[in-house]
Design a protein around this motif. Structure first.
Motif, PDB file in Angstrom:
ATOM      1  N   TRP A 129      39.297  44.690  37.857  1.00 53.06           N
ATOM      2  CA  TRP A 129      38.337  44.414  38.925  1.00 53.06           C
ATOM      3  C   TRP A 129      37.061  43.786  38.370  1.00 53.06           C
ATOM      4  O   TRP A 129      36.385  43.049  39.078  1.00 53.06           O
ATOM      5  N   GLN A 130      36.762  44.053  37.102  1.00 55.34           N
ATOM      6  CA  GLN A 130      35.559  43.504  36.503  1.00 55.34           C
ATOM      7  C   GLN A 130      35.610  41.970  36.418  1.00 55.34           C
ATOM      8  O   GLN A 130      34.575  41.332  36.273  1.00 55.34           O
ATOM      9  N   PHE A 131      36.800  41.397  36.494  1.00 53.83           N
ATOM     10  CA  PHE A 131      36.964  39.943  36.417  1.00 53.83           C
ATOM     11  C   PHE A 131      37.427  39.328  37.737  1.00 53.83           C
ATOM     12  O   PHE A 131      37.661  38.126  37.798  1.00 53.83           O
ATOM     13  N   ALA A 132      37.565  40.141  38.756  1.00 52.52           N
ATOM     14  CA  ALA A 132      38.050  39.661  40.055  1.00 52.52           C
ATOM     15  C   ALA A 132      36.882  39.332  40.975  1.00 52.52           C
ATOM     16  O   ALA A 132      35.807  39.928  40.870  1.00 52.52           O
ATOM     17  N   ASP A 133      37.110  38.411  41.883  1.00 48.84           N
ATOM     18  CA  ASP A 133      36.142  38.125  42.936  1.00 48.84           C
ATOM     19  C   ASP A 133      36.448  39.091  44.073  1.00 48.84           C
ATOM     20  O   ASP A 133      37.279  38.798  44.950  1.00 48.84           O
ATOM     21  N   LEU A 134      35.827  40.256  44.022  1.00 52.54           N
ATOM     22  CA  LEU A 134      36.141  41.318  44.976  1.00 52.54           C
ATOM     23  C   LEU A 134      35.846  40.901  46.409  1.00 52.54           C
ATOM     24  O   LEU A 134      36.599  41.243  47.325  1.00 52.54           O
ATOM     25  N   GLY A 135      34.771  40.165  46.616  1.00 50.76           N
ATOM     26  CA  GLY A 135      34.448  39.686  47.960  1.00 50.76           C
ATOM     27  C   GLY A 135      35.542  38.800  48.520  1.00 50.76           C
ATOM     28  O   GLY A 135      35.918  38.907  49.688  1.00 50.76           O
ATOM     29  N   GLU A 136      36.071  37.933  47.673  1.00 45.49           N
ATOM     30  CA  GLU A 136      37.167  37.051  48.075  1.00 45.49           C
ATOM     31  C   GLU A 136      38.416  37.859  48.444  1.00 45.49           C
ATOM     32  O   GLU A 136      39.171  37.481  49.334  1.00 45.49           O
ATOM     33  N   LEU A 137      38.608  38.984  47.763  1.00 41.57           N
ATOM     34  CA  LEU A 137      39.762  39.846  48.028  1.00 41.57           C
ATOM     35  C   LEU A 137      39.546  40.768  49.219  1.00 41.57           C
ATOM     36  O   LEU A 137      40.481  41.419  49.687  1.00 41.57           O
ATOM     37  N   GLY A 138      38.309  40.854  49.693  1.00 40.06           N
ATOM     38  CA  GLY A 138      38.009  41.705  50.839  1.00 40.06           C
ATOM     39  C   GLY A 138      37.892  43.177  50.487  1.00 40.06           C
ATOM     40  O   GLY A 138      38.118  44.038  51.343  1.00 40.06           O
ATOM     41  N   VAL A 139      37.535  43.462  49.238  1.00 40.09           N
ATOM     42  CA  VAL A 139      37.340  44.852  48.811  1.00 40.09           C
ATOM     43  C   VAL A 139      35.959  44.986  48.181  1.00 40.09           C
ATOM     44  O   VAL A 139      35.347  44.001  47.773  1.00 40.09           O
ATOM     45  N   THR A 140      35.503  46.209  48.097  1.00 38.80           N
ATOM     46  CA  THR A 140      34.190  46.461  47.521  1.00 38.80           C
ATOM     47  C   THR A 140      34.319  46.978  46.092  1.00 38.80           C
ATOM     48  O   THR A 140      35.386  47.456  45.685  1.00 38.80           O
ATOM     49  N   ARG A 141      33.229  46.901  45.383  1.00 35.09           N
ATOM     50  CA  ARG A 141      33.194  47.462  44.028  1.00 35.09           C
ATOM     51  C   ARG A 141      33.484  48.965  44.063  1.00 35.09           C
ATOM     52  O   ARG A 141      34.169  49.489  43.195  1.00 35.09           O
ATOM     53  N   GLU A 142      32.956  49.634  45.066  1.00 41.56           N
ATOM     54  CA  GLU A 142      33.175  51.070  45.191  1.00 41.56           C
ATOM     55  C   GLU A 142      34.665  51.393  45.330  1.00 41.56           C
ATOM     56  O   GLU A 142      35.164  52.338  44.726  1.00 41.56           O
ATOM     57  N   GLN A 143      35.375  50.606  46.124  1.00 38.09           N
ATOM     58  CA  GLN A 143      36.822  50.802  46.261  1.00 38.09           C
ATOM     59  C   GLN A 143      37.522  50.588  44.924  1.00 38.09           C
ATOM     60  O   GLN A 143      38.386  51.365  44.535  1.00 38.09           O
ATOM     61  N   ALA A 144      37.156  49.516  44.230  1.00 42.31           N
ATOM     62  CA  ALA A 144      37.808  49.173  42.970  1.00 42.31           C
ATOM     63  C   ALA A 144      37.513  50.199  41.884  1.00 42.31           C
ATOM     64  O   ALA A 144      38.367  50.468  41.036  1.00 42.31           O
TER      65      ALA A 144
ATOM     66  N   GLU B 176      39.799  53.570  42.837  1.00 42.68           N
ATOM     67  CA  GLU B 176      41.252  53.634  42.736  1.00 42.68           C
ATOM     68  C   GLU B 176      41.874  52.259  42.499  1.00 42.68           C
ATOM     69  O   GLU B 176      41.255  51.230  42.713  1.00 42.68           O
ATOM     70  N   LEU B 177      43.111  52.292  42.043  1.00 41.75           N
ATOM     71  CA  LEU B 177      43.935  51.097  41.896  1.00 41.75           C
ATOM     72  C   LEU B 177      44.075  50.448  43.268  1.00 41.75           C
ATOM     73  O   LEU B 177      44.188  51.142  44.276  1.00 41.75           O
ATOM     74  N   LEU B 178      44.062  49.118  43.300  1.00 46.79           N
ATOM     75  CA  LEU B 178      44.186  48.416  44.578  1.00 46.79           C
ATOM     76  C   LEU B 178      45.336  47.417  44.533  1.00 46.79           C
ATOM     77  O   LEU B 178      45.554  46.746  43.520  1.00 46.79           O
ATOM     78  N   TRP B 179      46.036  47.317  45.634  1.00 45.42           N
ATOM     79  CA  TRP B 179      47.051  46.285  45.841  1.00 45.42           C
ATOM     80  C   TRP B 179      46.563  45.471  47.033  1.00 45.42           C
ATOM     81  O   TRP B 179      46.330  46.016  48.115  1.00 45.42           O
ATOM     82  N   VAL B 180      46.377  44.173  46.849  1.00 43.78           N
ATOM     83  CA  VAL B 180      45.962  43.298  47.937  1.00 43.78           C
ATOM     84  C   VAL B 180      47.129  42.359  48.208  1.00 43.78           C
ATOM     85  O   VAL B 180      47.555  41.608  47.328  1.00 43.78           O
ATOM     86  N   ASP B 181      47.674  42.437  49.432  1.00 44.61           N
ATOM     87  CA  ASP B 181      48.850  41.621  49.744  1.00 44.61           C
ATOM     88  C   ASP B 181      48.449  40.209  50.155  1.00 44.61           C
ATOM     89  O   ASP B 181      47.265  39.870  50.219  1.00 44.61           O
ATOM     90  N   GLN B 182      49.449  39.382  50.434  1.00 42.45           N
ATOM     91  CA  GLN B 182      49.201  37.972  50.751  1.00 42.45           C
ATOM     92  C   GLN B 182      48.437  37.778  52.053  1.00 42.45           C
ATOM     93  O   GLN B 182      47.842  36.726  52.265  1.00 42.45           O
ATOM     94  N   ARG B 183      48.440  38.784  52.899  1.00 47.46           N
ATOM     95  CA  ARG B 183      47.684  38.708  54.151  1.00 47.46           C
ATOM     96  C   ARG B 183      46.248  39.169  53.982  1.00 47.46           C
ATOM     97  O   ARG B 183      45.479  39.169  54.930  1.00 47.46           O
ATOM     98  N   GLY B 184      45.904  39.633  52.752  1.00 50.76           N
ATOM     99  CA  GLY B 184      44.557  40.110  52.489  1.00 50.76           C
ATOM    100  C   GLY B 184      44.353  41.579  52.801  1.00 50.76           C
ATOM    101  O   GLY B 184      43.224  42.061  52.767  1.00 50.76           O
TER     102      GLY B 184
END
Length: 125
Positions: free
Chosen positions: A31-46, A49-57
């Motif tokens: 998550w430290q290298f991901a664009d969390l905003g682009e993925l629709g998740v927050t730093r707090e979420q990342a 816990e582990l996150l899975w973001v599907d193709q629909r976002g």
């Protein structure tokens, strides 16, 4: 896309296992290298816990992220992944995930940095 905590030795060890044995057709990124905003998740979420973001976002966290990863990896991994989606196994999986995540600094592959708040952990590469 699988988003994990790149500062955590236990998480990194688990991701290496996933890459070696499950070989999902998915992007795996700290998550430290991901664009969390682009993925629709927050730093707090990342951080939590582990996150899975599907193709629909849509984002799935914790045990359900593990379930989605297993399902996405195909047979034979998809069978336990599907099982993790069904109550009461889902509830047990959530409890077990939280127990592991909350104690990851004490587990094999974990480091003392895993127990520190995210803003105080040294980045592991």
């Amino acid at each position: 896309m699988l988003v994990f905590d790149g500062d955590c030795g236990f998480c990194t060890t688990c991701v290496r296992f996933v890459e070696r044995y499950l070989r999902p057709d998915a992007t795996i990124i700290a998550w430290q290298f991901a664009d969390l905003g682009e993925l629709g998740v927050t730093r707090e979420q990342a951080e939590y816990e582990l996150l899975w973001v599907d193709q629909r976002g849509r984002a799935f966290g914790g045990a359900q992220a593990v379930a989605k990863l297993l399902i996405h990896a195909g047979l034979p991994w998809s069978a336990p992944g599907l099982l993790l989606r069904v109550p009461p196994v889902r509830w047990l999986a959530h409890w077990l995930y939280r127990a592991v995540a909350d104690n990851r600094g004490r587990l094999p592959g974990g480091t003392p940095a895993c127990a520190l708040p995210a803003d105080r952990r040294p980045l592991q590469r």
